[in-house]
Design a protein around this motif. Structure first.
Motif, PDB file in Angstrom:
ATOM      1  N   PHE A 275      -2.611  -4.709 -10.704  1.00 49.41           N
ATOM      2  CA  PHE A 275      -2.325  -3.652 -11.681  1.00 49.41           C
ATOM      3  C   PHE A 275      -3.393  -2.552 -11.611  1.00 49.41           C
ATOM      4  O   PHE A 275      -3.091  -1.364 -11.753  1.00 49.41           O
ATOM      5  N   ASP A 276      -4.637  -2.959 -11.407  1.00 49.53           N
ATOM      6  CA  ASP A 276      -5.726  -1.985 -11.297  1.00 49.53           C
ATOM      7  C   ASP A 276      -5.516  -1.078 -10.086  1.00 49.53           C
ATOM      8  O   ASP A 276      -5.723   0.142 -10.154  1.00 49.53           O
ATOM      9  N   VAL A 277      -5.099  -1.667  -8.956  1.00 52.14           N
ATOM     10  CA  VAL A 277      -4.829  -0.876  -7.751  1.00 52.14           C
ATOM     11  C   VAL A 277      -3.646   0.068  -7.995  1.00 52.14           C
ATOM     12  O   VAL A 277      -3.667   1.224  -7.558  1.00 52.14           O
ATOM     13  N   MET A 278      -2.614  -0.410  -8.712  1.00 44.92           N
ATOM     14  CA  MET A 278      -1.477   0.454  -9.047  1.00 44.92           C
ATOM     15  C   MET A 278      -1.950   1.651  -9.869  1.00 44.92           C
ATOM     16  O   MET A 278      -1.537   2.793  -9.635  1.00 44.92           O
ATOM     17  N   ASN A 279      -2.822   1.379 -10.849  1.00 40.66           N
ATOM     18  CA  ASN A 279      -3.379   2.466 -11.652  1.00 40.66           C
ATOM     19  C   ASN A 279      -4.143   3.459 -10.784  1.00 40.66           C
ATOM     20  O   ASN A 279      -4.001   4.677 -10.919  1.00 40.66           O
ATOM     21  N   ALA A 280      -4.995   2.919  -9.888  1.00 41.97           N
ATOM     22  CA  ALA A 280      -5.843   3.770  -9.050  1.00 41.97           C
ATOM     23  C   ALA A 280      -4.991   4.639  -8.126  1.00 41.97           C
ATOM     24  O   ALA A 280      -5.272   5.830  -7.944  1.00 41.97           O
ATOM     25  N   LYS A 281      -3.945   4.052  -7.537  1.00 38.70           N
ATOM     26  CA  LYS A 281      -3.079   4.828  -6.648  1.00 38.70           C
ATOM     27  C   LYS A 281      -2.369   5.935  -7.428  1.00 38.70           C
ATOM     28  O   LYS A 281      -2.193   7.049  -6.918  1.00 38.70           O
ATOM     29  N   ALA A 282      -1.962   5.633  -8.654  1.00 34.87           N
ATOM     30  CA  ALA A 282      -1.280   6.643  -9.472  1.00 34.87           C
ATOM     31  C   ALA A 282      -2.228   7.791  -9.822  1.00 34.87           C
ATOM     32  O   ALA A 282      -1.848   8.964  -9.764  1.00 34.87           O
ATOM     33  N   ARG A 283      -3.467   7.466 -10.189  1.00 38.03           N
ATOM     34  CA  ARG A 283      -4.434   8.523 -10.534  1.00 38.03           C
ATOM     35  C   ARG A 283      -4.821   9.330  -9.293  1.00 38.03           C
ATOM     36  O   ARG A 283      -5.053  10.538  -9.363  1.00 38.03           O
ATOM     37  N   PHE A 284      -4.907   8.649  -8.141  1.00 39.25           N
ATOM     38  CA  PHE A 284      -5.155   9.340  -6.877  1.00 39.25           C
ATOM     39  C   PHE A 284      -4.001  10.307  -6.595  1.00 39.25           C
ATOM     40  O   PHE A 284      -4.218  11.447  -6.156  1.00 39.25           O
ATOM     41  N   ALA A 285      -2.769   9.869  -6.839  1.00 40.29           N
ATOM     42  CA  ALA A 285      -1.598  10.726  -6.611  1.00 40.29           C
ATOM     43  C   ALA A 285      -1.639  11.945  -7.536  1.00 40.29           C
ATOM     44  O   ALA A 285      -1.315  13.054  -7.125  1.00 40.29           O
ATOM     45  N   LYS A 286      -2.032  11.726  -8.783  1.00 42.12           N
ATOM     46  CA  LYS A 286      -2.115  12.852  -9.721  1.00 42.12           C
ATOM     47  C   LYS A 286      -3.185  13.843  -9.280  1.00 42.12           C
ATOM     48  O   LYS A 286      -2.999  15.054  -9.375  1.00 42.12           O
ATOM     49  N   GLU A 287      -4.302  13.325  -8.778  1.00 44.86           N
ATOM     50  CA  GLU A 287      -5.402  14.184  -8.339  1.00 44.86           C
ATOM     51  C   GLU A 287      -4.981  15.047  -7.145  1.00 44.86           C
ATOM     52  O   GLU A 287      -5.346  16.217  -7.059  1.00 44.86           O
ATOM     53  N   LEU A 288      -4.190  14.482  -6.212  1.00 46.10           N
ATOM     54  CA  LEU A 288      -3.799  15.194  -4.996  1.00 46.10           C
ATOM     55  C   LEU A 288      -2.401  15.792  -5.083  1.00 46.10           C
ATOM     56  O   LEU A 288      -1.912  16.357  -4.111  1.00 46.10           O
ATOM     57  N   LYS A 289      -1.737  15.654  -6.252  1.00 50.14           N
ATOM     58  CA  LYS A 289      -0.332  16.076  -6.379  1.00 50.14           C
ATOM     59  C   LYS A 289       0.505  15.397  -5.297  1.00 50.14           C
ATOM     60  O   LYS A 289       1.308  16.026  -4.603  1.00 50.14           O
ATOM     61  N   ALA A 290       0.300  14.100  -5.161  1.00 47.34           N
ATOM     62  CA  ALA A 290       0.960  13.315  -4.115  1.00 47.34           C
ATOM     63  C   ALA A 290       2.226  12.658  -4.673  1.00 47.34           C
ATOM     64  O   ALA A 290       2.395  12.514  -5.881  1.00 47.34           O
ATOM     65  N   VAL A 291       3.110  12.254  -3.759  1.00 50.67           N
ATOM     66  CA  VAL A 291       4.373  11.616  -4.145  1.00 50.67           C
ATOM     67  C   VAL A 291       4.583  10.370  -3.284  1.00 50.67           C
ATOM     68  O   VAL A 291       3.878  10.145  -2.302  1.00 50.67           O
ATOM     69  N   VAL A 292       5.570   9.569  -3.685  1.00 52.93           N
ATOM     70  CA  VAL A 292       5.948   8.388  -2.905  1.00 52.93           C
ATOM     71  C   VAL A 292       7.078   8.783  -1.963  1.00 52.93           C
ATOM     72  O   VAL A 292       8.138   9.222  -2.420  1.00 52.93           O
ATOM     73  N   PRO A 293       6.895   8.669  -0.639  1.00 52.19           N
ATOM     74  CA  PRO A 293       7.940   9.094   0.294  1.00 52.19           C
ATOM     75  C   PRO A 293       9.044   8.048   0.423  1.00 52.19           C
ATOM     76  O   PRO A 293       8.865   6.886   0.065  1.00 52.19           O
ATOM     77  N   ALA A 294      10.173   8.484   0.945  1.00 51.98           N
ATOM     78  CA  ALA A 294      11.242   7.550   1.303  1.00 51.98           C
ATOM     79  C   ALA A 294      10.942   6.962   2.681  1.00 51.98           C
ATOM     80  O   ALA A 294      10.160   7.515   3.452  1.00 51.98           O
ATOM     81  N   ILE A 295      11.543   5.809   2.972  1.00 55.74           N
ATOM     82  CA  ILE A 295      11.359   5.175   4.281  1.00 55.74           C
ATOM     83  C   ILE A 295      12.620   5.412   5.107  1.00 55.74           C
ATOM     84  O   ILE A 295      13.725   5.060   4.673  1.00 55.74           O
ATOM     85  N   SER A 296      12.462   6.022   6.267  1.00 55.06           N
ATOM     86  CA  SER A 296      13.598   6.273   7.145  1.00 55.06           C
ATOM     87  C   SER A 296      13.919   5.025   7.966  1.00 55.06           C
ATOM     88  O   SER A 296      13.028   4.472   8.626  1.00 55.06           O
ATOM     89  N   ARG A 297      15.160   4.602   7.915  1.00 47.09           N
ATOM     90  CA  ARG A 297      15.567   3.440   8.710  1.00 47.09           C
ATOM     91  C   ARG A 297      15.505   3.739  10.206  1.00 47.09           C
ATOM     92  O   ARG A 297      15.317   2.845  11.021  1.00 47.09           O
ATOM     93  N   ASP A 298      15.692   5.010  10.571  1.00 45.89           N
ATOM     94  CA  ASP A 298      15.723   5.383  11.984  1.00 45.89           C
ATOM     95  C   ASP A 298      14.401   5.958  12.463  1.00 45.89           C
ATOM     96  O   ASP A 298      14.339   6.580  13.539  1.00 45.89           O
ATOM     97  N   ASN A 299      13.333   5.785  11.671  1.00 47.92           N
ATOM     98  CA  ASN A 299      12.005   6.301  12.030  1.00 47.92           C
ATOM     99  C   ASN A 299      12.004   7.818  12.218  1.00 47.92           C
ATOM    100  O   ASN A 299      11.347   8.344  13.122  1.00 47.92           O
ATOM    101  N   HIS A 300      12.753   8.507  11.375  1.00 50.98           N
ATOM    102  CA  HIS A 300      12.725   9.964  11.382  1.00 50.98           C
ATOM    103  C   HIS A 300      11.654  10.414  10.394  1.00 50.98           C
ATOM    104  O   HIS A 300      11.824  10.250   9.181  1.00 50.98           O
ATOM    105  N   VAL A 301      10.580  10.962  10.900  1.00 48.52           N
ATOM    106  CA  VAL A 301       9.457  11.366  10.055  1.00 48.52           C
ATOM    107  C   VAL A 301       9.621  12.829   9.674  1.00 48.52           C
ATOM    108  O   VAL A 301       9.820  13.685  10.538  1.00 48.52           O
TER     109      VAL A 301
END
Length: 786
Positions: A275-301
């Protein structure tokens, strides 16, 4: 994933940024062990946890995980039968109390029907131990001190100790005051060897008798335990020994109580670390204006508006980086200091972060692939120990990479083929790219060689790219241009720096015609790209407007059919009631006729039949306006004009007349919709008046003047929004508004539910209902005051 790529691309530096947001030692250990995974399901679960962390941070400000120490060593000692000290027990107690607090927090999320992807999965693994946790809290302070409440025996002993200390101090106070003060170096009471003493001058050591425990460095002062308190100090010492023995017994008992729950406590600590790591990743995302990407099944980046996480995010230039769908090889050409290498590293580090379940500093709708391995040959790889040149070192690394790659590999080459003869280096670069392509690996390479610009056109699944250069400012813009090879700007730069035009023309004559044609082709491509980009932004603007209009129309369309269905349902219910009532009356009339027939011995007189027929006719309901001639004539007298406000009776909505159409029909503006309505379905209404405000004191007028008839709460936290609603209702009442509108959005429904409960309990509220479909629907509530 190989260790070399993590070091080359700076993965540990990214983890160090996240570590700044951690609160627990267990979380630090989990983050330290975190490395990218090539298992799709593992990566998916990690990203879902990150998504949950972001949602909890947005809705509740994050999970309430406090600072916790690592209790693994403590539990190991418990396992072998050792006793924990007070501080260690306090740290275990904090883990148990935090577990209970987290469970209450998550139960509240469940009560509000908030959905998460992985949060509840981990929460279900927590085990609360209320009796054990309560015993520890009652027995141990947070700093490890054992409380008096730990046992009745300890409470008694400490009470005796306090009384003994008070008696000793009173005795010594009598000695250090009055006439005895002249025999003392200082009139104070102090401690030596855990016994109370007084500082006596050397020459008066025999005045007080007793025991000498210490002396000053000069020897002029002796610290003496007077004979009057020797017995008292002895008794105090015995009580202190009894206290230590009782504390040892309590520690032993508490340590033994932990032993049966050792595994549960350790797993609780592990889950809290997650849970602590989840919190840290969320605060890191807020600091960098980051988002969670989707995963491409066909490895299209496709990383939209990607930024390198280690750069200053306010100054970093965002670029769209794409590889895999239309092309598996990207060749970036152009001069130095243009940003080629940082673009290469951005692709690599973002892919590593994604496969480690971390949020990425990219725009929404970005997607990542899952690679078995990522390889890179970046920077100066010269090895002094191995006596290898830069070129040799690069080639050694490239040879190793070519032996390991396959179709699930991503390869990053920086300045491919550099460090040797340009002609040979270009040929080697082309051959190496062909070798990578033969194994179907994804590759992004940077180079200076012009020959590779042609390579990007001739090879399938390969595309050229370059970094934009502003000739006007003589500086790079750091923007990645996909599909446009880099061109030399030497002539243009030289001209702007003042080089003689004749010299420049002479230089142009020297270079071969093929290179000049290539540069002209690239310049033309850049012009076409700029034109296309301008057209794209213009089209995108219209597309966005169309999407907004489409959503509004769709909502209005849905609202129309919902309302129509509701009205039809009401009409059906009303019709059923009328039919039921008519049937009951008809049955009564028939029953009366039968009764008359029986009484009249089989005959019913004509006037009786006429009366019964009249009763049946009376059951018929009045028809609507179309068959009511009086109302038709009244309605015919209505005169409509453009700009009039009307009530469209078909929909129960207010509208404004725009223009008259054929056959006694008008075009009416209903909210965002324009509809053609027949005159017979409309009725004129008076324009809405602004709410009148009472004349009140100067302070009240100043407050009401700032109150709007609408409150927008979208994007606000639950508690903040409810507090704002409370203040707003008071201000609206003070402003004498008869009606206001509160916009809360649809979202999860928690805020809407909270506002509904508040309005139910407010005595000043007469009624409230959702707004009309074209005014927000269930995303807004209209409140009417008494």
């Amino acid at each position: 994933m190989n260790e070399r790529i993590l070091t080359t691309l700076g993965f540990d530096e990214v983890k160090a940024m996240i570590a700044n947001h951690l609160a627990t030692m267990q979380g630090s250990e989990e983050l330290r062990k975190l490395v990218p995974s090539s298992d799709r399901e593992v990566v998916r679960s990690w990203l879902e946890e990150t998504e949950d962390g972001l949602n909890v941070l947005r809705l509740r400000g994050g999970l309430p995980v406090p600072k916790l120490m690592n209790i693994k060593p403590h539990m190991k000692r418990v396992e072998i039968g050792a006793n924990l000290n007070g501080l260690e027990l306090a740290e275990v107690s904090r883990v148990l109390s935090t577990t209970s607090e987290i469970m209450r927090f998550i139960d509240d999320l469940k009560d509000n029907e908030l959905e998460f992807l992985r949060l509840y999965f981990w929460a279900d693994q927590l085990v609360t131990l209320p009796e054990l946790s309560g015993r520890l809290r009652r027995s141990v302070e947070e700093d490890g001190r054992i409380k008096d409440e730990a046992s009745s025996e300890l409470r008694t002993i400490r009470s005796q100790i306090r009384r003994s200390e008070q008696t000793i101090r009173e005795k010594l106070d009598g000695l250090v005051r009055g006439k005895n003060a002249k025999y003392l170096s200082d009139p104070i009471i102090t401690m030596r060897n855990d016994r109370y003493v007084i500082p006596v001058k050397q020459e008066y050591r025999s005045i007080f008798g007793g025991v000498v425990h210490d002396q000053s460095s000069s020897g002029q002062t002796l610290f003496i335990e007077p004979k009057q308190v020797v017995d008292l100090n002895n008794r105090l010492r015995q009580q202190q020994i009894a206290e230590r023995s009782e504390i040892e017994r309590i520690l032993s008992e508490l340590s033994a109580d932990l032993a049966p729950y050792r595994r549960e406590i350790l797993h609780n600590a592990y889950v809290l670390g997650r849970f602590d790591v989840m919190n840290a990743k969320a605060r890191f995302a807020k600091e960098l204006k980051a988002v969670v990407p989707a995963i491409s099944r066909d490895n299209h980046v496709f990383f939209k508006q990607a930024r390198h996480p280690l750069l200053n995010q306010d100054m970093a230039v965002a670029n769209d980086i794409r590889i895999g769908e239309e092309y598996q090889a990207v060749v970036i050409t152009g001069p130095n200091t243009g940003g080629k290498t940082i673009t290469l590293k951005t692709l690599g580090i973002l892919q590593l972060m994604g496969q480690a379940g971390l949020p990425l500093p990219v725009a929404e709708e970005s997607q990542m692939g899952i690679f078995q391995e990522i390889f890179a040959d970046i920077g100066d790889e010269q090895s002094i120990e191995q006596s290898l040149s830069t070129f040799s070192s690069h080639m050694t690394n490239i040879v190793s990479i070519l032996e390991k790659i396959d179709e699930r590999s991503l390869v990053l080459f920086d300045e491919l083929g550099a460090g040797t003869d340009p002609q040979e280096g270009a040929a080697l670069a082309i051959a190496i790219l062909d070798a990578v392509g033969m194994k179907s690996s994804y590759v992004m390479a940077t180079t200076h060689y012009p020959e590779l610009k042609i390579y990007g056109y001739n090879r399938p699944n390969t595309i050229n790219a370059s970094m934009e250069f502003d000739v006007d400012t003589l500086s790079p813009t750091y923007r990645l241009l996909i599909g446009v090879p880099g061109r030399s700007n030497a002539f243009e730069i030289s001209r702007r720096l003042g080089l003689d035009a004749a010299v420049i023309e002479s230089a142009k004559q020297i270079i071969d015609e093929e290179s000049q044609d290539l540069n002209e082709m690239i310049a033309d491509l850049e012009n076409q790209r700029k034109m296309t980009e301008t057209e794209y932004h213009e089209v995108r603007h219209y597309v966005q407007e169309s999407e907004i209009l489409y959503r509004d129309l769709k909502n209005a369309y849905t609202y129309f059919f919902d309302e129509r269905e509701k009205e039809m349902e009401k009409a059906r219910k009303k019709a059923n009631l009328l039919v039921q009532e008519a049937q009951e009356n008809a049955e009564k009339i028939i029953k009366d006729i039968r009764k008359m027939q029986l009484e009249g011995q089989g005959t019913v007189k004509e006037h009786q039949l006429i009366g019964a027929r009249s009763q049946l006719e009376d059951l018929k309901q009045d028809e609507h306006l179309k068959k009511n001639k009086v109302l038709q004539k009244a309605k015919a007298k209505k005169q409509f004009h453009a700009g009039d406000e009307v009530l469209v009776e078909t929909y129960g909505q207010r509208g404004t007349l725009i223009k008259k159409m054929a056959n006694e029909q008008w075009q009416v503006q209903l909210g965002i919709l324009k509809m053609t309505i027949a005159e017979e379905d409309m009725a004129p209404v008076a324009p809405l008046e602004e709410p009148k405000q009472r004349v009140v004191t100067g302070v009240q007028r100043g407050a009401s003047a700032q109150v709007k008839p609408e409150l927008d709460l979208r994007g606000k936290r639950y508690e903040e929004a409810l507090a704002e609603v409370d203040q707003y209702i008071d201000a609206a009442l003070l402003a004498n508004y008869p009606q206001v509108r509160i916009i809360h959005g649809k979202g999860t429904g928690a805020l809407r539910k909270g506002i509904t409960e508040y309005l139910k309990n407010n005595r000043q509220v007469k009624s409230f209902e959702f707004a009309a479909g074209n005014e927000g629907g269930s995303g807004a509530t209209v409140v009417t005051f008494k």
